[in-house]
Design an enzyme around this catalytic site. Sequence first.
Site, short mmCIF file in Angstrom:
data_model
loop_
_atom_site.label_atom_id
_atom_site.label_comp_id
_atom_site.label_asym_id
_atom_site.label_seq_id
_atom_site.Cartn_x
_atom_site.Cartn_y
_atom_site.Cartn_z
N GLU A 321 0.79 -1.23 0.00
CA GLU A 321 0.00 0.00 0.00
C GLU A 321 0.83 1.29 0.00
OE1 GLU A 321 -4.08 -1.39 2.14
OE2 GLU A 321 -2.44 -0.96 3.51
N ASN A 322 1.85 1.31 -0.79
CA ASN A 322 2.56 2.57 -1.01
C ASN A 322 1.76 3.33 -2.06
OD1 ASN A 322 4.28 4.60 -1.79
ND2 ASN A 322 5.74 3.22 -2.80
#
Length: 679
Positions: A321-322
């Site tokens: 989840e960057n």
Amino acid sequence: MKSLFNYILILFLFSSFSNLSAEGNMKLNLMPMPANVTVNEGKFLLTPSFTIAIQGKASDDFYSYATRVLRRISGRTGLFFPQDFLTKENNPISAPMIINCERLGKVELNEDESYTLTVTNSDIKLNATTDIGAMRGLETLVQLLQSDESGYYIPAVTIEDAPRFRWRGLMIDVSRHFMPLDVIKRNLDAMASVKMNVFHWHLSDDQGIRVEVKSLPKLNQLGSDGMYFTHEQIKEILAYAKARGIRVIPEFDIPGHSTAFLTAFPQLASAPGPYKIERNWGIFDPTFNPTIEATYKFFDTFFKEMCALFDDPYMHIGGDENNGKQWNNNKEIQTFMKKHNIPDNHGLQAYFNQRISKIITKYGKKMVGWDEIQHPNLPTNIVIQSWRGQKGLVDAATKGYQVILSNGYYIDLIQPTDFHYLNDPIPFNSPLTDEQKKFVLGGEVTSWAELVTPENIDSRIWPRTAAVAERFWSPQTVNDVEEMHRRLECVSFMLEDFGLLHIKNQPMMLRRLTNNNDTAPLKTLIDVIEPVKLYARHSQGVKYTSYSPYTRVVDAALPDVKIKRTLDKLIEKYIADKDEQSYNQLKDLFTTWQNNHSKFVELIKVSPILKEMEPLSNNLAIISKRGLEAIEYIKKGDNPLDNWFGDVQKDLDAAKKPYGQTEIMIIPQIEKLVNKVKV
Ligand code: ACM
């Protein structure tokens, strides 16, 4: 009062505990179910003269393990065994139970965990290649314990057992809500009791760094809120886990999920700070800058210390989840990408991961990361943890990456046990070839901690995780859901031996919720509701933070309540047989729920925290009245008035609406009953 008594009686009649007094009933309460079990004639009666002898090679940890098992059996039976502490020096030559291990086990991936257990009228023999295999066998022995009027006994069995998967994990997030040492220890005990062998410790996230970092003290001064494990405590947990045959894999989630890191080191972020420890839940922008050398200098220092502190060869670097927003908005980063022909953020993250991989390789570790770290530029000696879908697992295994499955095992999302239980790392219809299947190491249950505290975390993890443990250990063909529920209930109460609070804490939470008034009306209500599922709690108008109260009814409510299954069976029987007994039991249940509302309203007056549940309690009363009408119509064979079906449907639909982030769980059952009323 009478109806409440009947209700309890019904629950008791439906409970599987009657299996504990075997009486010709040879259903074993084992979970995970061993690979091969033969039940033979006879039983080994436990008497006060019971002793254990350990032969072959076994570690001091194993002697302690066997001693704890002896104490657990003694505790369950009340028998005063003569043997005190098993040690190499205090180990009889011969005994009714003999354990024989060929060699010491190593707590590492691929270790042999097989065992054989033979119980006859006169003796018990536990043989294993390693003492870790013998630990697994001892847990089977404890679960075999049964009783009847002659006393406590182990049924005569021959068991040959070995795990299906070699990586059987539980991840606990201690960043969103800090979980003290005791929480970790009791969960490690519970894991060992269901033969799980990997504790994945999610030690950093936007909300905090939870490990002492001596070489970078600012991390703890600014990024931990004073809540982190010291080196001594980490070592204590590593030893505790090792003594139970459990590996510990630490996770430091980078380059995203790193607000806490960047609070201490804002100069390493991809956008100017300052940063503050995150108090909210979600996906946030702060991300390490992968284009500056200072970042890698920092991680060299950080991982040098962490790789020395943790002893397993695997190190988890997160990678999920960057959102890439800071990277997109940073001119220097964009220039760097052009200069190095990096086409997109995924490529940039792969560049970052390559650099991190070099660092942790230098310090002797192999890399594990979530789905997102998979990229053609990364070598295949990394392990992928697949959380976004089965597709990620298939992709990874096809490309030759070792992989573990977590998709479908998000235990914090309050899904029913059978959903997790039937989710298989290699389903029957898997497109993988036999060669590719070998890359699937196993799976991990994940316990994310946004909505849990030390008070209720056990009730989110257990007992459902025991069913997943069976999926990871037992043959794939062990998949009967009803039988799973029966055994799970037995395992669940045995977990209390380790101080697990999944059953014990609800009454305490209810006392607080009722301000120490009579909890019965709240208990009646809470037994038919569950928290809303998946991520719904975050989208119903309540803004949660790390410092919100997690003490409301929704937090005390349990996942996968039993009444759904009890009512299902009762209704099926009533529809099939139209018998008086089922009719009376249904009538008592519906009457109890219908009458509960007025009592609940009284309770709200002294405990306003319950106010949010009033509409739901009212809806339960309304649909219970409809249930009563339905059984009456079915009994008499009458046709209801024209608009009855429409009115009932309106009531049932209204009752589907959640209140206090909880939902009534018996609506499909009442619908089924209503559908059986003659048109
Ligand atoms: C994850 O759930 N973000 C790995």
